[in-house]
Each structure stands twice: as structure tokens, then as C-alpha cells.
Write an enzyme that holds these catalytic residues in place. Structure first.
Site, mmCIF file in Angstrom:
data_model
loop_
_atom_site.group_PDB
_atom_site.id
_atom_site.type_symbol
_atom_site.label_atom_id
_atom_site.label_comp_id
_atom_site.label_asym_id
_atom_site.label_seq_id
_atom_site.Cartn_x
_atom_site.Cartn_y
_atom_site.Cartn_z
ATOM 1 N N ASN A 50 1.114 -1.228 0.196
ATOM 2 C CA ASN A 50 0.083 -0.080 -0.077
ATOM 3 C C ASN A 50 0.864 1.043 -0.055
ATOM 4 O O ASN A 50 1.648 1.426 1.085
ATOM 5 C CB ASN A 50 -0.937 0.025 1.362
ATOM 6 N N ARG A 53 0.495 4.150 0.403
ATOM 7 C CA ARG A 53 0.107 5.369 1.233
ATOM 8 C C ARG A 53 0.520 5.105 2.689
ATOM 9 O O ARG A 53 0.527 5.839 3.717
ATOM 10 C CB ARG A 53 -1.234 5.464 1.095
ATOM 11 N N CYS A 54 1.081 3.834 2.812
ATOM 12 C CA CYS A 54 1.474 3.360 4.392
ATOM 13 C C CYS A 54 2.927 3.314 4.583
ATOM 14 O O CYS A 54 3.731 2.889 3.751
ATOM 15 C CB CYS A 54 0.842 1.723 4.419
ATOM 16 N N LYS A 55 3.463 4.194 5.572
ATOM 17 C CA LYS A 55 4.906 4.177 5.604
ATOM 18 C C LYS A 55 5.563 2.918 5.729
ATOM 19 O O LYS A 55 6.533 2.766 5.446
ATOM 20 C CB LYS A 55 5.263 5.071 6.874
ATOM 21 N N ARG A 101 5.984 1.177 2.516
ATOM 22 C CA ARG A 101 6.989 1.800 1.714
ATOM 23 C C ARG A 101 8.460 1.414 2.204
ATOM 24 O O ARG A 101 9.297 1.202 1.529
ATOM 25 C CB ARG A 101 6.810 3.353 1.755
#
Length: 115
Positions: free
Chosen positions: A7, A9-11, A14
Site C-alpha cells: 500500500n 500510502r502506508c509508511k 513503503r
């Protein structure tokens, strides 16, 4: 080849992708919010992780708290919930062969990369 359910948008996701990228191994990124896994794919992922569907759920998500928390749910109900609301799926998931890890913390990813 490695597969990472990611995802953007998820740190944490990432960060996990960064670990996989730096491994030098070939990998495929599955943006599971856009390409929602089928029930059979989720079953395969769970088999690789050797966990139950409930253990793959992000229980702090508002949709879980509002719709599912405290209810008696079968594994099928939980799989259906993850398909209907893919943000409930824990992330990132890294699969290599028939083994997988949830990359939280990211150090867990090294367990699968070394195999």
C-alpha cells in the site's frame, strides 16, 4: 521471485518495499487496494504465512471497529470482510516461494530474503 503486497500510502509498507528493492532480488509489487486479492489468493497467502484470517486483519481500522469488532465471525466472514475492505489486510506482505512474512517490523523481511 518475490511478491510484495503493498500500500503506497502506508509508511511501513513503503519501508518494506525499500528493503525488497535493496535486496537485489527480482520482485513483483501488488498494490492490493487496487488489485484486491481473491478469496483463493488470500487463502494461499494465509497458508504461506501459516496464520488464521483473523491474524491478517488490521483491527485498528475504523471499518473493523464499526462493522466487525466483537462479532462472532467465521474464517469465511473474515475473508469476505478483507475482500470488501482491503485496507483491513495487514501490510506489507512479502512472499517468496511458499513462505511469507508480514513486514512489520521491516527486520522480519530479512528472514524471507535469506532463504
Amino acid at each position: 521471485m518475490i511478491k510484495i503486497y503493498h500500500n503506497p500510502r502506508c509508511k511501513k509498507s513503503r519501508d518494506g518495499l525499500g528493503v525488497v528493492e535493496n535486496s537485489g532480488e527480482e520482485f513483483e509489487v501488488v498494490k492490493y487496494l487496487e488489485n484486491v486479492p481473491t478469496k483463493e489468493e488470500l487463502r494461499q497467502i494465509l497458508g504461506c504465512l501459516a496464520i488464521t484470517p483473523e491474524m491478517l486483519v488490521r483491527k485498528n481500522e475504523s471499518v473493523w471497529k464499526e462493522k466487525y469488532k466483537g462479532k462472532l465471525l467465521s474464517d469465511e466472514d473474515i475473508l469476505d470482510a478483507m475482500i470488501e475492505h482491503p485496507k483491513l489486510i495487514e501490510r506489507p506482505i512479502i512472499i517468496k516461494g511458499d513462505q511469507a512474512v508480514i513486514g512489520r517490523p521491516t527486520e522480519r523481511i530479512q528472514e524471507i530474503l535469506k532463504k
